[in-house]
Each structure stands twice: as C-alpha cells, then as structure tokens.
Design a protein around this motif. Sequence first.
Motif, mmCIF file in Angstrom:
data_model
loop_
_atom_site.group_PDB
_atom_site.id
_atom_site.type_symbol
_atom_site.label_atom_id
_atom_site.label_comp_id
_atom_site.label_asym_id
_atom_site.label_seq_id
_atom_site.Cartn_x
_atom_site.Cartn_y
_atom_site.Cartn_z
ATOM 1 N N GLU A 25 0.922 -0.793 -0.048
ATOM 2 C CA GLU A 25 -0.141 -0.129 -0.049
ATOM 3 C C GLU A 25 0.995 1.114 0.215
ATOM 4 O OE1 GLU A 25 -1.108 3.041 2.278
ATOM 5 O OE2 GLU A 25 -0.298 2.082 3.369
ATOM 6 N N ARG A 26 2.042 1.241 1.211
ATOM 7 C CA ARG A 26 2.485 2.551 0.613
ATOM 8 C C ARG A 26 3.667 2.420 -0.184
ATOM 9 N NH1 ARG A 26 6.690 4.262 6.244
ATOM 10 N NH2 ARG A 26 7.370 5.594 5.042
ATOM 11 N N GLN A 27 3.697 1.275 -0.856
ATOM 12 C CA GLN A 27 4.809 1.354 -2.561
ATOM 13 C C GLN A 27 3.953 2.256 -3.381
ATOM 14 O OE1 GLN A 27 7.618 1.460 -2.811
ATOM 15 N NE2 GLN A 27 8.123 -0.623 -3.668
ATOM 16 N N ILE A 28 2.729 2.374 -3.485
ATOM 17 C CA ILE A 28 1.378 2.281 -4.324
ATOM 18 C C ILE A 28 1.405 3.966 -4.298
ATOM 19 C CG2 ILE A 28 -0.925 2.295 -5.147
ATOM 20 C CD1 ILE A 28 -0.693 -0.135 -4.865
ATOM 21 N N PHE A 29 1.178 4.741 -3.184
ATOM 22 C CA PHE A 29 1.104 6.098 -3.164
ATOM 23 C C PHE A 29 2.237 6.732 -3.147
ATOM 24 C CE2 PHE A 29 -2.558 4.638 -0.041
ATOM 25 C CZ PHE A 29 -3.585 5.209 -1.205
ATOM 26 N N ASP A 30 3.568 6.088 -2.575
ATOM 27 C CA ASP A 30 5.097 6.192 -2.948
ATOM 28 C C ASP A 30 5.206 6.606 -4.335
ATOM 29 O OD1 ASP A 30 5.568 7.309 -0.813
ATOM 30 O OD2 ASP A 30 6.960 4.994 -0.240
ATOM 31 N N PHE A 31 4.564 5.392 -5.292
ATOM 32 C CA PHE A 31 4.900 6.070 -7.063
ATOM 33 C C PHE A 31 3.860 7.285 -7.326
ATOM 34 C CE2 PHE A 31 6.582 1.623 -7.404
ATOM 35 C CZ PHE A 31 7.455 1.595 -8.261
ATOM 36 N N LEU A 32 2.493 7.387 -6.910
ATOM 37 C CA LEU A 32 2.390 8.299 -7.290
ATOM 38 C C LEU A 32 2.930 9.495 -7.107
ATOM 39 C CD1 LEU A 32 -1.919 6.815 -6.942
ATOM 40 C CD2 LEU A 32 -0.214 7.082 -8.700
ATOM 41 N N GLY A 33 3.695 9.750 -5.903
ATOM 42 C CA GLY A 33 3.788 11.209 -5.504
ATOM 43 C C GLY A 33 5.281 10.764 -6.056
ATOM 44 N N TYR A 34 6.394 9.968 -6.243
ATOM 45 C CA TYR A 34 7.629 10.242 -7.571
ATOM 46 C C TYR A 34 8.424 10.080 -6.325
ATOM 47 C CZ TYR A 34 5.243 10.771 -11.419
ATOM 48 O OH TYR A 34 3.534 11.100 -12.694
ATOM 49 N N GLN A 35 8.458 9.342 -5.158
ATOM 50 C CA GLN A 35 9.200 9.265 -4.197
ATOM 51 C C GLN A 35 10.118 8.188 -4.535
ATOM 52 O OE1 GLN A 35 8.545 12.033 -1.737
ATOM 53 N NE2 GLN A 35 7.269 12.360 -3.344
ATOM 54 N N TRP A 36 11.213 8.531 -4.615
ATOM 55 C CA TRP A 36 12.051 7.403 -5.453
ATOM 56 C C TRP A 36 12.513 6.784 -4.417
ATOM 57 C CZ3 TRP A 36 10.198 6.468 -10.100
ATOM 58 C CH2 TRP A 36 9.781 7.661 -10.383
ATOM 59 N N ALA A 37 12.903 7.425 -2.953
ATOM 60 C CA ALA A 37 13.853 7.073 -2.435
ATOM 61 C C ALA A 37 12.813 6.011 -1.579
ATOM 62 C CB ALA A 37 14.389 8.503 -0.744
ATOM 63 N N PRO A 38 11.744 6.550 -0.703
ATOM 64 C CA PRO A 38 11.056 5.843 0.132
ATOM 65 C C PRO A 38 10.748 4.178 -1.514
ATOM 66 C CG PRO A 38 9.882 7.806 -0.087
ATOM 67 C CD PRO A 38 10.915 7.697 -1.129
ATOM 68 N N ILE A 39 10.735 4.200 -2.782
ATOM 69 C CA ILE A 39 10.330 3.287 -3.802
ATOM 70 C C ILE A 39 11.108 2.664 -3.496
ATOM 71 C CG2 ILE A 39 10.146 2.800 -6.162
ATOM 72 C CD1 ILE A 39 8.875 5.329 -6.076
ATOM 73 N N LEU A 40 12.472 2.879 -3.721
ATOM 74 C CA LEU A 40 13.596 1.609 -3.400
ATOM 75 C C LEU A 40 13.567 1.013 -2.091
ATOM 76 C CD1 LEU A 40 16.637 0.431 -4.749
ATOM 77 C CD2 LEU A 40 17.560 2.612 -3.249
ATOM 78 N N ALA A 41 13.230 1.725 -0.842
ATOM 79 C CA ALA A 41 13.234 1.157 0.603
ATOM 80 C C ALA A 41 12.354 0.565 0.644
ATOM 81 C CB ALA A 41 13.601 2.305 1.761
ATOM 82 N N ASN A 42 10.748 0.913 0.434
ATOM 83 C CA ASN A 42 9.843 -0.182 0.228
ATOM 84 C C ASN A 42 10.550 -1.656 -0.644
ATOM 85 O OD1 ASN A 42 8.632 1.931 1.756
ATOM 86 N ND2 ASN A 42 7.790 2.236 0.093
ATOM 87 N N PHE A 43 10.774 -1.446 -1.543
ATOM 88 C CA PHE A 43 10.658 -2.295 -2.722
ATOM 89 C C PHE A 43 11.966 -3.647 -1.637
ATOM 90 C CE2 PHE A 43 13.960 -4.601 -4.942
ATOM 91 C CZ PHE A 43 12.650 -5.035 -6.086
#
Length: 260
Positions: free
Chosen positions: A37-55
């Motif tokens: 769920e957090r990964q989806i919203f970080d993708f929508l906001g182009y938050q690249w650092a959280p995207i990498l950490a969530n992965f």
Amino acid sequence: MVTGATCSPRSSRNPCPSLSGDDCGLSLSLPQVAALERQIFDFLGYQWAPILANFLHIMAVILGIFGTVQYRSRYLILYAAWLVLWVGWNAFIICFYLEVGQLSQDRDFIMTFNTSLHRSWWMENGPGCLVTPVLNSRLALEDHHVISVTGCLLDYPYIEALSSALQIFLALFGFVFACYVSKVFLEEEDSFDFIGGFDSYGYQAPQKTSHLQLQPLYTWVTAPCWLGEARASGLRKGGDGGVGRATGSLQPHTFEVHCP
C-alpha cells in the motif's frame, strides 16, 4: 544401509500453536500488505527514495514468509536484521516530514533524490483537501505551477508520519516474531536425531571381506609308470617323494598321476 530407523519430523514443536505451518507464515501478510500500500502511494508521488526502501522491505518480508513456511532459521535472522534498518528509516521519515532539527521540506528534496520538486501524493489528495491553482505566480519555476491546498482534515506531513509509525509498529511485531520462531527452529535442529539411535536396532558395522576367493589347488605330476600305484599313492598323501609336496596351503591338494 540402516533399516527400521524412524526419523523425527523437521519441527515437532509448532511455533504457532493455534495455527498450522502455512497459516503461521501468513501471519506476516499484514506487513506485506502495508508495504505494498505504501509503495503504491509513493509511486504516485514520485518519491524515489521511499520506493527503493519499500522494494527492499517487500523482498525481506517475502524472505521471512519463506523462512517460516520452510523452517529456515537463517532467513528469519536476515529478516530480523533488516527490520532494524527499516525501523531506523521510518524514524528518519517521521523526523523529515515533521521537520525535526535542521530538516526542512522546502529546502531538502531527499525523497526524490533531488531530481524533482514533487511532494507526497497526500499533499493534493488528502482527506478534504481543496486544490486551487495559482495563475501567473512569480514563484512558479519553469514547467511548474503553484497550487494552493486548503481545507485538509489532516495535512500530508502527519499522514506520512502516521504511515511510518504504523510501519515501525509492524516492524517491532515482526522482529519479535522472527526472533521467537528462529529460536524454535534452531532448538529443533539441535535436537534432531534418529529416534532410539542405532543401538535399539542392534546395528552392527559390516565386516570387511576379502576379494580373494580360495580355490582348490590341482597339481599335475608326471611319473614313470614303473613307479607303480604305491608311489602315486604316496604322492597323493603329500609324501616326501620330491614332487607334489604342498606346504602352507589353505585347501587340500589333489594329485593326479599321468603316465607318459
């Protein structure tokens, strides 16, 4: 090969007494759903650092589920070690959005690796938020526009902070779970053995046998016919006639006399 030995099961002690083995692994499904769920919203906001950490966190949760289902304590130990880093990362996110210390959202764009001016998706899509574009604003940079967000029931920094706080709570639960289950698996691995051992079945080690097979020794003796039957009989008995004497043999000799 040992026959009749019965092996104890891989884990006779269930780490989740009220659940089966597979259901015990599914207990980590809640952190997995929260991370997705957090990964989806970080993708929508182009938050690249959280995207990498969530992965990385999603991969670690999958590793923890696999270790629980397959009784692999090492995978659970790796999962627990990652959760320590995950707690530290989420604590940093809380400090960043609440601007603790020298952190500032207006000056630092750490979440996007300083590649864009994007903010959290919740900034414009929070509960009750009303977005109004500001036209002809001098603050607008090239290819960007300025908006005014009003009426939010909860500002986006608090939403991000609450999301990170939830991740910390789930990480603490997962850490305790991983430590307990890995401890159970390690105890089972140490006590794993054949029930009763080899002694209860009267096991005896196979005796070493020689590949040399003893065969009867046949000695052919050529004697003149005038020696007669008595001489040949003495040869059959192993006498000292000079020929056909057998010494050190493990099998009886058989003598045959042929007259030329």
